[in-house]
Design a protein around this motif. Structure first.
Motif, PDB file in Angstrom:
ATOM      1  N   TYR A  19      15.071  13.402  14.052  1.00  0.00           N
ATOM      2  CA  TYR A  19      14.742  14.808  13.750  1.00  0.00           C
ATOM      3  C   TYR A  19      13.534  14.900  12.820  1.00  0.00           C
ATOM      4  O   TYR A  19      12.697  15.787  12.948  1.00  0.00           O
ATOM      5  CB  TYR A  19      15.925  15.507  13.058  1.00  0.00           C
ATOM      6  N   ASN A  20      13.484  14.017  11.833  1.00  0.00           N
ATOM      7  CA  ASN A  20      12.508  14.203  10.745  1.00  0.00           C
ATOM      8  C   ASN A  20      11.507  13.061  10.602  1.00  0.00           C
ATOM      9  O   ASN A  20      10.753  13.028   9.641  1.00  0.00           O
ATOM     10  CB  ASN A  20      13.252  14.396   9.416  1.00  0.00           C
ATOM     11  N   LEU A  21      11.531  12.125  11.543  1.00  0.00           N
ATOM     12  CA  LEU A  21      10.569  11.028  11.535  1.00  0.00           C
ATOM     13  C   LEU A  21      10.597  10.247  10.204  1.00  0.00           C
ATOM     14  O   LEU A  21       9.565   9.942   9.615  1.00  0.00           O
ATOM     15  CB  LEU A  21       9.166  11.588  11.809  1.00  0.00           C
ATOM     16  N   ILE A  22      11.818   9.957   9.753  1.00  0.00           N
ATOM     17  CA  ILE A  22      11.967   9.124   8.559  1.00  0.00           C
ATOM     18  C   ILE A  22      11.801   7.658   8.972  1.00  0.00           C
ATOM     19  O   ILE A  22      12.470   7.190   9.896  1.00  0.00           O
ATOM     20  CB  ILE A  22      13.358   9.319   7.910  1.00  0.00           C
ATOM     21  N   GLY A  23      10.895   6.969   8.322  1.00  0.00           N
ATOM     22  CA  GLY A  23      10.666   5.554   8.586  1.00  0.00           C
ATOM     23  C   GLY A  23      10.835   4.751   7.314  1.00  0.00           C
ATOM     24  O   GLY A  23      11.493   5.211   6.363  1.00  0.00           O
ATOM     25  N   SER A  24      10.245   3.589   7.273  1.00  0.00           N
ATOM     26  CA  SER A  24      10.348   2.723   6.093  1.00  0.00           C
ATOM     27  C   SER A  24       8.963   2.326   5.622  1.00  0.00           C
ATOM     28  O   SER A  24       8.022   2.252   6.409  1.00  0.00           O
ATOM     29  CB  SER A  24      11.110   1.436   6.420  1.00  0.00           C
ATOM     30  N   GLU A  25       8.870   2.065   4.309  1.00  0.00           N
ATOM     31  CA  GLU A  25       7.640   1.493   3.767  1.00  0.00           C
ATOM     32  C   GLU A  25       8.021   0.320   2.890  1.00  0.00           C
ATOM     33  O   GLU A  25       8.966   0.395   2.099  1.00  0.00           O
ATOM     34  CB  GLU A  25       6.882   2.536   2.935  1.00  0.00           C
ATOM     35  N   CYS A  26       7.288  -0.778   3.030  1.00  0.00           N
ATOM     36  CA  CYS A  26       7.513  -1.931   2.159  1.00  0.00           C
ATOM     37  C   CYS A  26       6.693  -1.716   0.884  1.00  0.00           C
ATOM     38  O   CYS A  26       5.469  -1.558   0.954  1.00  0.00           O
ATOM     39  CB  CYS A  26       7.107  -3.221   2.855  1.00  0.00           C
ATOM     40  N   GLU A  27       7.366  -1.720  -0.258  1.00  0.00           N
ATOM     41  CA  GLU A  27       6.670  -1.456  -1.522  1.00  0.00           C
ATOM     42  C   GLU A  27       5.803  -2.637  -1.949  1.00  0.00           C
ATOM     43  O   GLU A  27       4.978  -2.516  -2.850  1.00  0.00           O
ATOM     44  CB  GLU A  27       7.685  -1.129  -2.630  1.00  0.00           C
ATOM     45  N   ILE A  28       5.994  -3.775  -1.304  1.00  0.00           N
ATOM     46  CA  ILE A  28       5.201  -4.950  -1.667  1.00  0.00           C
ATOM     47  C   ILE A  28       3.880  -4.978  -0.876  1.00  0.00           C
ATOM     48  O   ILE A  28       2.804  -5.058  -1.438  1.00  0.00           O
ATOM     49  CB  ILE A  28       6.004  -6.252  -1.421  1.00  0.00           C
ATOM     50  N   CYS A  29       3.968  -4.874   0.459  1.00  0.00           N
ATOM     51  CA  CYS A  29       2.735  -4.967   1.267  1.00  0.00           C
ATOM     52  C   CYS A  29       2.244  -3.594   1.730  1.00  0.00           C
ATOM     53  O   CYS A  29       1.189  -3.491   2.361  1.00  0.00           O
ATOM     54  CB  CYS A  29       2.937  -5.892   2.467  1.00  0.00           C
ATOM     55  N   HIS A  30       3.030  -2.528   1.457  1.00  0.00           N
ATOM     56  CA  HIS A  30       2.681  -1.135   1.780  1.00  0.00           C
ATOM     57  C   HIS A  30       2.552  -0.868   3.277  1.00  0.00           C
ATOM     58  O   HIS A  30       1.957   0.128   3.673  1.00  0.00           O
ATOM     59  CB  HIS A  30       1.410  -0.689   1.037  1.00  0.00           C
ATOM     60  N   THR A  31       3.094  -1.752   4.103  1.00  0.00           N
ATOM     61  CA  THR A  31       3.121  -1.469   5.540  1.00  0.00           C
ATOM     62  C   THR A  31       4.210  -0.440   5.809  1.00  0.00           C
ATOM     63  O   THR A  31       5.283  -0.500   5.216  1.00  0.00           O
ATOM     64  CB  THR A  31       3.427  -2.755   6.338  1.00  0.00           C
ATOM     65  N   LYS A  32       3.898   0.518   6.697  1.00  0.00           N
ATOM     66  CA  LYS A  32       4.897   1.523   7.074  1.00  0.00           C
ATOM     67  C   LYS A  32       5.456   1.191   8.452  1.00  0.00           C
ATOM     68  O   LYS A  32       4.737   0.682   9.308  1.00  0.00           O
ATOM     69  CB  LYS A  32       4.276   2.912   7.054  1.00  0.00           C
ATOM     70  N   TYR A  33       6.757   1.489   8.616  1.00  0.00           N
ATOM     71  CA  TYR A  33       7.449   1.157   9.859  1.00  0.00           C
ATOM     72  C   TYR A  33       8.190   2.365  10.395  1.00  0.00           C
ATOM     73  O   TYR A  33       8.668   3.202   9.639  1.00  0.00           O
ATOM     74  CB  TYR A  33       8.468   0.028   9.623  1.00  0.00           C
ATOM     75  N   PHE A  34       8.287   2.421  11.703  1.00  0.00           N
ATOM     76  CA  PHE A  34       9.170   3.380  12.345  1.00  0.00           C
ATOM     77  C   PHE A  34       9.767   2.713  13.568  1.00  0.00           C
ATOM     78  O   PHE A  34       9.026   2.093  14.325  1.00  0.00           O
ATOM     79  CB  PHE A  34       8.436   4.664  12.759  1.00  0.00           C
TER      80      PHE A  34
END
Lengths: 144, 387
Positions: A19-34
């Motif tokens: 519904y809201n396109l919540i993904g993940s971000e790695c706080e170490i390498c700052h890569t975002k994932y979905f």
């Protein structure tokens, strides 16, 4: 019948992402994932994941128009499926609709819309989630 | 590690085999392969069986127990291997590792899929399980759609054309017409492919492999004992497997399968060979674009030159590197779990000089390339005739 009848718990678990396109971000390498990942494939145990809301803006990376639909999607056919590259980096697979099919090319800017994806028969669950439309697109009927 | 040889190879006729069920198909292929190896069932130590979706297609799990039972091979261990469309190839690799390690001597590897007991739509859903069910198939994507998006990128990046893709189908049907075991026994024209109905643009019906029933089997033994069973052993000189993201959209590139690149590179290293050594190759052409990408990923041509390679006839029976002499998945048919084993059967026949009308003259070294899903698994084997 949907393409693969799934139960209520699975559908509920996926609501934030679908519904809201919540993904993940790695706080170490700052890569975002979905979609959401628990482990950063690059940093693995050294990584630290947090949830992040993605903008829903992106562009078409590749696309196809489906003429032989899976069961549950017969009424939609022909319809367009694309791999969208979001401006934050992650790519996802989604339908592109509410726009002229001829306008959809590799590189076309698109934005997320919220739509019904499929339903489990007449009495089953209705599954909602993201689709995309071209940014300049109005509500032309899909045509080729 | 011990050196491993193929001493038996067999397959059923591939096709819409209404008269025969799952257990009939695998029993026929298995028994023919054991007979081909001049082996008695008592000498076998283990069974590895590749099947993708028996649960969904025939309502049966625990299928290697069924195979051991119906082949009369109890009580030896029977292990199921599943890696979507690469199930057969990974089963072969499992059998190879079991013999190479010294744990088992004589192993039979089977691959089987019975796909026509359910309506086509149900079979398509079962095959969808090879992709990401929650994030690809749920959204309305299909397997043809995933490969269509690879094709679209390949056309965009390298100028590959729909006609070049169609040429893969024409070549593979021509080879299938020379293979009595193939699903399709007729040649087709470029026009037939181009005029066939759209499935997922730019892919048309004749760009897609069919839904097929069939089984194939291979018997393995240590190379040092191979002469006891056959005068024409074929050595497996490399076995390699690699993985990639389950969903296509997570790949860095849509115009290469990194699992194919890694698995084939490791296989060439293991065999101390180069792509130019290969005399005959079976690649995973589930869709025509997949064969073009395979030429590039396996190193037969440079990236982007796959379309030109088919256009120039480099991969026909009398070309520089004959590919899919069996007819491939496109022409011979694609009973998913059987495909990886069938590829090894075809290469074994080619290296023994038994491929009749489609024999590649003087073939000594062959290769198989079996892909699961849209490339999340790839398994590669290199085989060599033992002189």
């Amino acid at each position: 019948m949907s393409s693969m009848t799934v139960g209520l718990p699975l559908t509920w678990r996926r609501i934030p992402e679908r519904y809201n396109l919540i993904g993940s971000e790695c706080e170490i390498c700052h890569t975002k994932y979905f979609p959401v990942r628990r482990i950063c494939p690059q940093c693995r145990r050294k990584g630290k994941m947090k949830e992040v809301k993605l903008s829903g803006k992106g562009k078409v990376y590749s696309y196809t128009r489906i003429y032989a639909p899976p069961s549950g999607f017969e009424l939609d056919a022909p319809y367009m499926i694309a791999i969208i590259e979001l401006e934050e980096g992650p790519r996802l697979t989604a339908q592109v609709e509410d726009c002229n099919a001829r306008d959809v090319k590799i590189g076309t800017p698109v934005e997320m819309i919220f739509r019904k994806i499929q339903e489990d028969g007449k009495e089953g669950l209705i599954h909602y989630g993201f689709k995309f439309k071209t940014v300049s697109g109005t509500s032309h009927i899909l045509q080729e | 590690m011990r050196r491993v040889a193929i001493v038996g190879a067999a397959m059923t006729k591939f096709g819409e085999e209404w008269e025969r069920g799952f257990r009939d198909l695998i029993a026929e292929a298995g028994l023919k392969a054991i007979e081909d190896a001049n082996m008695s069932g008592n000498e076998l130590d283990a069974i590895y069986g590749g099947t993708m979706a028996a649960g969904r297609l025939i309502g049966q799990e625990h299928i290697t127990a069924l195979i051991a039972d119906y082949m009369g091979l109890n009580p030896i261990p029977a292990t199921r291997v599943e890696a979507a469309c690469a199930s057969g190839g990974v089963a072969l690799r499992s059998g190879y590792l079991a013999v190479a390690s010294g744990h088992h001597d004589n192993v039979v590897v089977g691959g089987v899929e019975k796909m026509t007991d359910v309506p086509v739509g149900e079979a398509a859903i079962a095959l969808g399980g090879a992709g990401d069910q929650e994030w690809e198939l749920f959204m309305g994507a299909t397997f043809p759609a995933l490969y269509a998006m690879m094709a679209r990128r390949h056309m965009h990046e390298f100028g590959t054309t729909e006609e070049q893709m169609a040429m893969v189908a024409v070549k593979n049907h021509a080879n299938a017409a020379k293979n009595p075991y193939a699903h399709f026994q007729k040649e087709i024209t470029l026009r037939d492919v181009m005029k066939s109905k759209k499935v997922a643009s730019p892919l048309k019906l004749y760009d897609c492999s069919p839904i097929t029933d069939g089984a194939a089997a291979i018997v393995l033994t240590p190379l040092e004992k191979a002469r006891k069973y056959t005068d024409t052993p074929v050595e497996i000189v490399a076995s390699s497997q690699a993985s990639d993201t389950l969903a296509l959209h997570h790949r860095k590139s849509l115009t290469t399968l990194n699992s194919s690149v890694v698995a084939s590179r490791n296989a060439f290293n293991m065999a101390r060979m180069k792509p130019s050594y290969i005399d005959v190759c079976e690649v995973h052409d589930c869709f025509t674009i997949a064969e073009i990408i395979a030429y590039e990923d396996l190193g037969f041509v440079k990236k982007g030159k796959g379309g030109k390679a088919i256009e120039d006839g480099e991969t026909t029976l009398d070309g520089k590197i004959p590919v899919n002499t069996s007819g491939g998945l496109k022409g011979c048919g694609h009973p998913v779990g059987a495909t990886g084993v069938k590829q090894a059967v075809e290469i074994t026949w080619q290296l023994r000089g038994e491929a009749k009308k489609r024999q590649v003259r003087g073939a000594e070294i062959g290769m198989t390339h079996n892909v699961g899903g849209s490339g999340a698994t790839c398994v590669v084997h290199i085989m060599k005739r033992v002189n």
